[in-house]
Write a protein that holds these residues in place. Structure first.
Motif, mmCIF file in Angstrom:
data_model
loop_
_atom_site.group_PDB
_atom_site.id
_atom_site.type_symbol
_atom_site.label_atom_id
_atom_site.label_comp_id
_atom_site.label_asym_id
_atom_site.label_seq_id
_atom_site.Cartn_x
_atom_site.Cartn_y
_atom_site.Cartn_z
ATOM 1 N N UNK A 42 38.031 53.402 29.954
ATOM 2 C CA UNK A 42 38.952 52.469 30.612
ATOM 3 C C UNK A 42 38.246 51.700 31.722
ATOM 4 N N UNK A 43 37.369 52.388 32.453
ATOM 5 C CA UNK A 43 36.621 51.732 33.531
ATOM 6 C C UNK A 43 35.702 50.655 32.966
ATOM 7 N N UNK A 44 35.005 50.965 31.869
ATOM 8 C CA UNK A 44 34.152 49.969 31.223
ATOM 9 C C UNK A 44 34.962 48.738 30.823
ATOM 10 N N UNK A 45 36.120 48.968 30.200
ATOM 11 C CA UNK A 45 36.972 47.846 29.781
ATOM 12 C C UNK A 45 37.497 47.068 30.987
ATOM 13 N N UNK A 46 37.819 47.768 32.060
ATOM 14 C CA UNK A 46 38.306 47.109 33.271
ATOM 15 C C UNK A 46 37.227 46.191 33.846
ATOM 16 N N UNK A 47 35.996 46.709 33.931
ATOM 17 C CA UNK A 47 34.893 45.909 34.469
ATOM 18 C C UNK A 47 34.658 44.637 33.657
ATOM 19 N N UNK A 48 34.717 44.764 32.337
ATOM 20 C CA UNK A 48 34.342 43.651 31.463
ATOM 21 C C UNK A 48 35.491 42.687 31.192
ATOM 22 N N UNK A 49 36.706 43.066 31.604
ATOM 23 C CA UNK A 49 37.866 42.225 31.297
ATOM 24 C C UNK A 49 38.765 42.007 32.518
ATOM 25 N N UNK A 50 38.244 41.379 33.578
ATOM 26 C CA UNK A 50 39.116 41.054 34.725
ATOM 27 C C UNK A 50 40.179 40.054 34.301
ATOM 28 N N UNK B 65 36.728 39.869 42.646
ATOM 29 C CA UNK B 65 36.725 40.677 41.430
ATOM 30 C C UNK B 65 37.528 41.962 41.593
ATOM 31 N N UNK B 66 37.476 42.560 42.779
ATOM 32 C CA UNK B 66 38.200 43.825 42.978
ATOM 33 C C UNK B 66 39.694 43.671 42.674
ATOM 34 N N UNK B 67 40.412 42.691 43.255
ATOM 35 C CA UNK B 67 41.819 42.549 42.877
ATOM 36 C C UNK B 67 42.012 42.150 41.419
ATOM 37 N N UNK C 231 44.553 35.145 36.670
ATOM 38 C CA UNK C 231 45.204 35.350 37.965
ATOM 39 C C UNK C 231 44.215 35.134 39.123
ATOM 40 N N UNK C 232 43.246 34.278 38.895
ATOM 41 C CA UNK C 232 42.212 34.036 39.887
ATOM 42 C C UNK C 232 42.794 33.580 41.225
ATOM 43 N N UNK C 233 43.757 32.681 41.187
ATOM 44 C CA UNK C 233 44.338 32.182 42.445
ATOM 45 C C UNK C 233 45.020 33.300 43.223
ATOM 46 N N UNK C 234 45.679 34.229 42.525
ATOM 47 C CA UNK C 234 46.308 35.380 43.196
ATOM 48 C C UNK C 234 45.248 36.283 43.822
ATOM 49 N N UNK C 235 44.148 36.478 43.111
ATOM 50 C CA UNK C 235 43.089 37.348 43.619
ATOM 51 C C UNK C 235 42.414 36.737 44.844
ATOM 52 N N UNK D 111 43.841 34.713 46.951
ATOM 53 C CA UNK D 111 44.809 34.833 48.036
ATOM 54 C C UNK D 111 44.783 36.256 48.614
ATOM 55 N N UNK D 112 44.710 37.249 47.730
ATOM 56 C CA UNK D 112 44.676 38.636 48.188
ATOM 57 C C UNK D 112 43.404 38.932 48.983
ATOM 58 N N UNK D 113 42.268 38.427 48.509
ATOM 59 C CA UNK D 113 41.000 38.643 49.208
ATOM 60 C C UNK D 113 41.025 37.993 50.586
ATOM 61 N N UNK D 114 41.540 36.771 50.631
ATOM 62 C CA UNK D 114 41.583 36.044 51.905
ATOM 63 C C UNK D 114 42.527 36.742 52.895
#
Length: 369
Positions: A84-92, A38-40, A96-100, A102-105
């Motif tokens: 903006x933070x609220x919108x960021x949290x609720x709208x990942x 979720x972070x990326x 781009x899940x596969x990119x995220x 890959x970044x986490x791994x």
């Protein structure tokens, strides 16, 4: 005002610092590792870019009890930043899940080469058995490939704020997300024993010796162990571990200790960085040093002054204030938590610390390198 929110007036004019803790620490993840993805996904959003454009600095840190977002902004834009933070949290950016993933791994793979971090992770894996605290990403194998878009949506739908700490000129900041209280997860039993992980091409190995200890809600117990840890390895060059392991014998490149009073348990960690050929000798010296129950008045007074001084120095900046005081709303601690801490440790006797050393359980010992 909700109990999970704490406001402290900022010592710096026109600066706001927020500490937002979410229910996405290792303890709460329905799917282990989903916060790492979720972070990326959040960072990829337009909301994150807009935060940076208006001059807001922010950073994520996944811990055992919470996922923390630390924010620093001009007070004049802080409410815009919160929206903006609220919108960021609720709208990942779910597409781009596969990119995220890959970044986490990749991030975890890189950190696994750090022998000190890896040794801590391996020791905690042994100490906490199958408890969520054992799921340190550097030692625990997250099944990232199994994470789906539906898993991300469920995590976002279940998102709760464990605490909001605001350090600002005025109490005009709140977050429009649901709050939830921190819930402990009891530990059925602690593990002990040794683990040795060999990594290719490492000149130095890291030793971690981990003991179970008091959680943060046990105020007096955690206060005593905080002072005990300071004597053992929390005062830098004058700490016992550094003197015995590094100065007197030249066995290690570094030697120190840490105490983490978490919500469901505490953990006392002693560490050293050594050459492979002196590992056994170093562990013996570390265990002997930790087992030395004789505490002098001079040592104790020095440790007490050190702890009180650290609080005062840390509280000189808005960031330090937020970091210090965010534990109060997160764990439901007394509002005068630090006043109680200073008062209690100021009255400690050497035998109080000796008793804690005497009562240490069998440790988990990890060597990596």
């Amino acid at each position: 005002m909700v109990a999970n929110k704490l406001f402290i007036r900022s010592p710096v004019k026109d600066v706001a610092v927020l500490d937002i803790k979410l229910n996405l620490g290792s303890l709460q993840e329905a799917y282990p590792g989903i916060a790492n993805v979720l972070i990326p996904l959040w960072r990829m959003s337009n909301y994150a870019r807009e935060l940076e454009r208006i001059g807001v600095s922010f950073s994520f840190e996944k811990g055992f009890d919470a996922l923390t977002l630390r924010v620093k902004a001009r007070f004049s834009v802080v409410n815009k930043a919160v929206k903006l933070i609220e919108d960021m949290f609720l709208n990942p950016v779910i597409d781009r899940l596969s990119d995220a993933i890959r970044e986490a791994r990749t991030s975890i793979s890189i950190n696994r080469e750090d022998t000190s971090v890896r040794s801590v992770a391996e020791a905690l894996k042994v100490l906490f058995n199958d408890h969520p605290y054992s799921r340190h990403p550097i030692a625990y194998d997250y099944s990232f490939d199994g994470i789906t878009k539906d898993d991300i949506k469920r995590a976002v739908d279940a998102l709760k704020v464990l605490s909001l700490t605001v350090v600002a000129p005025e109490d005009m900041v709140d977050i429009n997300l649901p709050y939830a209280g921190y819930a402990k997860v009891p530990i059925s039993r602690f593990g002990s024993g040794n683990v040795d992980v060999r990594l290719e091409g490492k000149v130095q190995a890291s030793i971690t010796i981990a003991y179970p200890s008091y959680g943060i809600s046990n105020l007096e117990g955690s206060f005593r162990v905080t002072v005990m840890n300071t004597i053992l390895g929390g005062m830098g060059l004058i700490s016992r571990l550094y003197r015995e392991v590094r100065v007197k014998r030249g066995l290690a490149y570094y030697a120190y200790s840490m105490y983490w009073p978490l919500g469901s348990s505490g953990v006392l960690i002693a560490m050293a960085g050594v050459r492979r050929e002196v590992i056994k000798e170093t562990i013996d010296v570390m265990l002997g040093t930790i087992g030395n129950q004789v505490i002098s008045e001079e040592e104790l007074n020095m440790a007490i002054k050190n702890r009180i001084g650290r609080i005062k120095v840390t509280a000189e900046s808005p960031e330090g204030v937020a970091m210090l005081y965010s534990v109060i709303p997160t764990y439901g601690l007394p509002a005068d938590y630090y006043e109680k801490f200073i008062s209690y440790i100021s009255g400690l006797r050497p035998e109080d610390v000796s008793r804690e050393l005497r009562n240490l359980s069998k440790p988990a010992i990890a060597v990596v390198g």
